[in-house]
Structure formats: structure tokens, C-alpha cells
Write a protein that holds these residues in place. Structure first.
Motif, mmCIF file in Angstrom:
data_model
loop_
_atom_site.group_PDB
_atom_site.id
_atom_site.type_symbol
_atom_site.label_atom_id
_atom_site.label_comp_id
_atom_site.label_asym_id
_atom_site.label_seq_id
_atom_site.Cartn_x
_atom_site.Cartn_y
_atom_site.Cartn_z
ATOM 1 N N MET A 47 -7.690 -12.062 -1.575
ATOM 2 C CA MET A 47 -8.274 -11.102 -0.630
ATOM 3 C C MET A 47 -9.197 -10.119 -1.327
ATOM 4 O O MET A 47 -10.285 -9.805 -0.858
ATOM 5 N N SER A 48 -8.761 -9.624 -2.486
ATOM 6 C CA SER A 48 -9.572 -8.659 -3.232
ATOM 7 C C SER A 48 -10.887 -9.273 -3.693
ATOM 8 O O SER A 48 -11.927 -8.598 -3.723
ATOM 9 N N ILE A 49 -10.862 -10.555 -4.059
ATOM 10 C CA ILE A 49 -12.096 -11.232 -4.482
ATOM 11 C C ILE A 49 -13.065 -11.353 -3.310
ATOM 12 O O ILE A 49 -14.280 -11.149 -3.456
ATOM 13 N N ALA A 50 -12.577 -11.660 -2.133
ATOM 14 C CA ALA A 50 -13.426 -11.766 -0.946
ATOM 15 C C ALA A 50 -14.090 -10.423 -0.645
ATOM 16 O O ALA A 50 -15.291 -10.359 -0.329
ATOM 17 N N ILE A 51 -13.326 -9.348 -0.749
ATOM 18 C CA ILE A 51 -13.886 -8.010 -0.503
ATOM 19 C C ILE A 51 -14.953 -7.681 -1.547
ATOM 20 O O ILE A 51 -16.013 -7.137 -1.229
ATOM 21 N N ALA A 52 -14.675 -8.034 -2.809
ATOM 22 C CA ALA A 52 -15.644 -7.777 -3.886
ATOM 23 C C ALA A 52 -16.947 -8.532 -3.633
ATOM 24 O O ALA A 52 -18.051 -7.996 -3.856
ATOM 25 N N MET A 53 -16.858 -9.760 -3.154
ATOM 26 C CA MET A 53 -18.055 -10.554 -2.876
ATOM 27 C C MET A 53 -18.880 -9.927 -1.753
ATOM 28 O O MET A 53 -20.116 -9.868 -1.824
ATOM 29 N N LEU A 54 -18.212 -9.439 -0.708
ATOM 30 C CA LEU A 54 -18.923 -8.775 0.385
ATOM 31 C C LEU A 54 -19.584 -7.483 -0.084
ATOM 32 O O LEU A 54 -20.694 -7.143 0.350
ATOM 33 N N LEU A 55 -18.930 -6.766 -1.006
ATOM 34 C CA LEU A 55 -19.520 -5.544 -1.557
ATOM 35 C C LEU A 55 -20.758 -5.867 -2.392
ATOM 36 O O LEU A 55 -21.734 -5.103 -2.385
ATOM 37 N N MET A 61 -18.311 -18.027 1.623
ATOM 38 C CA MET A 61 -17.315 -18.153 0.561
ATOM 39 C C MET A 61 -16.211 -17.107 0.730
ATOM 40 O O MET A 61 -15.014 -17.409 0.551
ATOM 41 N N ALA A 62 -16.619 -15.877 1.070
ATOM 42 C CA ALA A 62 -15.619 -14.821 1.283
ATOM 43 C C ALA A 62 -14.712 -15.171 2.465
ATOM 44 O O ALA A 62 -13.484 -14.968 2.419
ATOM 45 N N TYR A 63 -15.303 -15.719 3.521
ATOM 46 C CA TYR A 63 -14.517 -16.128 4.687
ATOM 47 C C TYR A 63 -13.506 -17.216 4.305
ATOM 48 O O TYR A 63 -12.333 -17.175 4.708
ATOM 49 N N CYS A 64 -13.979 -18.191 3.511
ATOM 50 C CA CYS A 64 -13.089 -19.275 3.102
ATOM 51 C C CYS A 64 -11.926 -18.757 2.248
ATOM 52 O O CYS A 64 -10.785 -19.214 2.382
ATOM 53 N N LEU A 65 -12.227 -17.803 1.365
ATOM 54 C CA LEU A 65 -11.168 -17.235 0.533
ATOM 55 C C LEU A 65 -10.108 -16.547 1.387
ATOM 56 O O LEU A 65 -8.905 -16.587 1.071
#
Length: 275
Positions: A1-9, A57-61
């Protein structure tokens, strides 16, 4: 979850940086606004692709994150998805390339009434040659280069006797008149570049390249070399002065011709030998 948020940021930060960045292209001073438009379109298409891929990618994560007891479904291929990806990718590539090809077609098609001049690069300065009264440039060859003929003009070519030689690195051009710039290098690879003009081209030893543009704003603009050409590369700078046609003619009449330059050099050598 944290990686997905980081990618969106990262996506949000990249877009904000582009929108709020103080670094912008210099105000254009030629007819090549098409180049700016093409670059803008490229930014839009690549930004859309960048955002779509990272958000997906963030959605998939997030959507397919590990959950105890949940099993992944095996799907070796999806022809419908592959077809859509192929169609979208093809359209994106066409949008990216087609405008560039159209602009390139204009870039290499020189107007018939263009003023033909020559820019010569040598480590590490710029020299220029303009046609004289006959409105034609004479021939040149590196074999003619010596201490009294730095641009290698042919002494036997009558068309070159009235050519105007500018070795000070300062080129004057008239406002609103198309200019074809012939590019010649005497030693290594150089690149003629004026940021405000947008048009640029390499100078390749042994080859005469060219580009053209129409100056649209009176002013003084820096001529740079955009190809690393040795230790003095950062200092290889000249000046382009865009002025009214009357001022340009006044400047042009004050320049020395090839014939006058050779006579001046011969007189100087004669005086030196007499001493």
C-alpha cells in the motif's frame, strides 16, 4: 500500500514540477513556432502515458495486494486487452511522429527568396560569409586554408572575390527575410544553435549542412555550439544581431570582401618583408 501511495505522489510531484517550474524556453524570435507546438504535443502525449502507466501500476498494487486466503486466477492471455493496447499504442506513436515529420518537411524546404549565408565553425570560434554584389557565394575547400585565407575560399573562383568575410563572430541579419544558413566545419563536429531561433544543425567536417529560418524580432541573440568540441567548447560563442533592412545594409557595406582581404594581407606582408 505504501509503495502505491509513493508512486501516486511521484506522479503528482512530477506534474506540479512541470507546471510550476521557472525554467522555460526562451521567447521565440523566428518562424519556427511549429517546433514549440510539436514539443508541447510530445509533452502531452508522454505525460498521459506516464500518468496512465503509473496510476495503473499503483491500482494493481492496491487491488491485487496479498490477502490471506485469496488465490490469483491464472489467465495466460487476453486477446481483447492486447488488441486495445496495440491500437492505443499505435495511435500514440502516430500522434508523436506525424507532426514532427510535417515540421521536418518545412524545415528542409528553403524558400526560393532566402538570403544564403555561410557559418563556419573552428575550435573555438564562429566566422561568417555573406554574398557580395553578385548575390552568390564562391566555392571553398580546406586545401585553400592558410594564414591569409582562414575560411578556405577558392582564389580562382570569381564568384567568391566579392564575398563578405566576418571573422569577429558577430553576424547581422535583416528582420523578416528568410535566411538559409550553410554550415561548414574546418576541424571537428560543431552545432550551430541560437535558442531563440529554435532551429539548429550539426556542422560535420567534410559535409556542408544547412537549415533556414526567418527572424521575427529585432535584438541581439547568442550563438552557441551545442556539440562538445573540445576544451574550449563553453567559450565558443558568437552574436546574432537582427535589425532593420536599412541598418543591415549599412553594416554590410562596411564589411571587407575576400578580394580586399587578400590585397590587405599582401600589402602587410610586403611592408613586413621590406623592414
Amino acid at each position: 500500500m505504501s509503495i502505491a501511495i509513493a508512486m501516486l505522489l511521484v506522479v503528482a510531484g512530477s506534474i506540479l514540477f512541470h507546471v510550476l517550474s521557472p525554467w522555460r524556453a526562451t521567447p521565440i524570435a523566428s518562424n519556427w513556432g511549429f517546433i514549440d507546438d510539436t514539443m508541447g504535443l510530445t509533452f502531452l502525449v508522454t505525460t498521459a502515458g506516464f500518468v496512465a502507466v503509473i496510476v495503473f501500476m499503483a491500482y494493481c498494487l492496491y487491488r491485487f495486494r496479498h490477502v490471506p486466503g485469496r488465490r490469483a486466477a491464472y489467465e495466460p492471455e487476453n486477446q481483447k486487452l492486447e488488441a486495445w493496447l496495440g491500437i492505443v499504442t499505435t495511435i500514440a506513436v502516430i500522434i508523436l511522429l506525424a507532426p514532427g515529420l510535417l515540421v521536418w518537411g518545412q524545415f528542409i524546404t528553403v524558400p526560393k527568396d532566402a538570403l544564403e549565408i555561410e557559418a563556419v565553425g573552428v575550435q573555438w570560434n564562429w566566422s561568417f560569409r555573406l554574398p557580395g554584389a553578385d548575390a552568390q557565394l564562391g566555392s571553398s575547400d580546406v586545401r585553400y586554408i592558410d594564414s591569409t585565407n582562414s575560411l578556405g575560399l577558392s582564389p580562382a573562383d570569381p564568384k567568391g572575390q566579392d564575398d563578405l568575410l566576418i571573422t569577429s563572430g558577430e553576424l547581422h541579419l535583416p528582420l523578416g527575410k528568410p535566411v538559409k544558413v550553410l554550415l561548414r566545419s574546418i576541424d571537428v563536429l560543431h552545432d550551430f544553435y541560437v535558442p531563440e531561433i529554435r532551429a539548429k544543425m550539426d556542422l560535420v567536417p567534410g559535409i556542408v549542412t544547412y537549415f533556414w529560418f526567418t527572424p521575427t524580432k529585432i535584438g541581439e541573440y547568442e550563438i552557441l555550439c551545442a556539440a562538445y568540441c573540445g576544451t574550449g567548447h563553453p567559450q565558443m560563442r558568437g552574436k546574432m544581431v537582427i535589425e532593420s533592412e536599412a541598418d543591415f545594409e549599412t553594416w554590410r557595406t562596411a564589411q571587407q570582401t575576400f578580394e580586399q582581404s587578400r590585397k590587405s594581407d599582401a600589402s602587410r606582408d610586403k611592408r613586413a618583408s621590406a623592414q
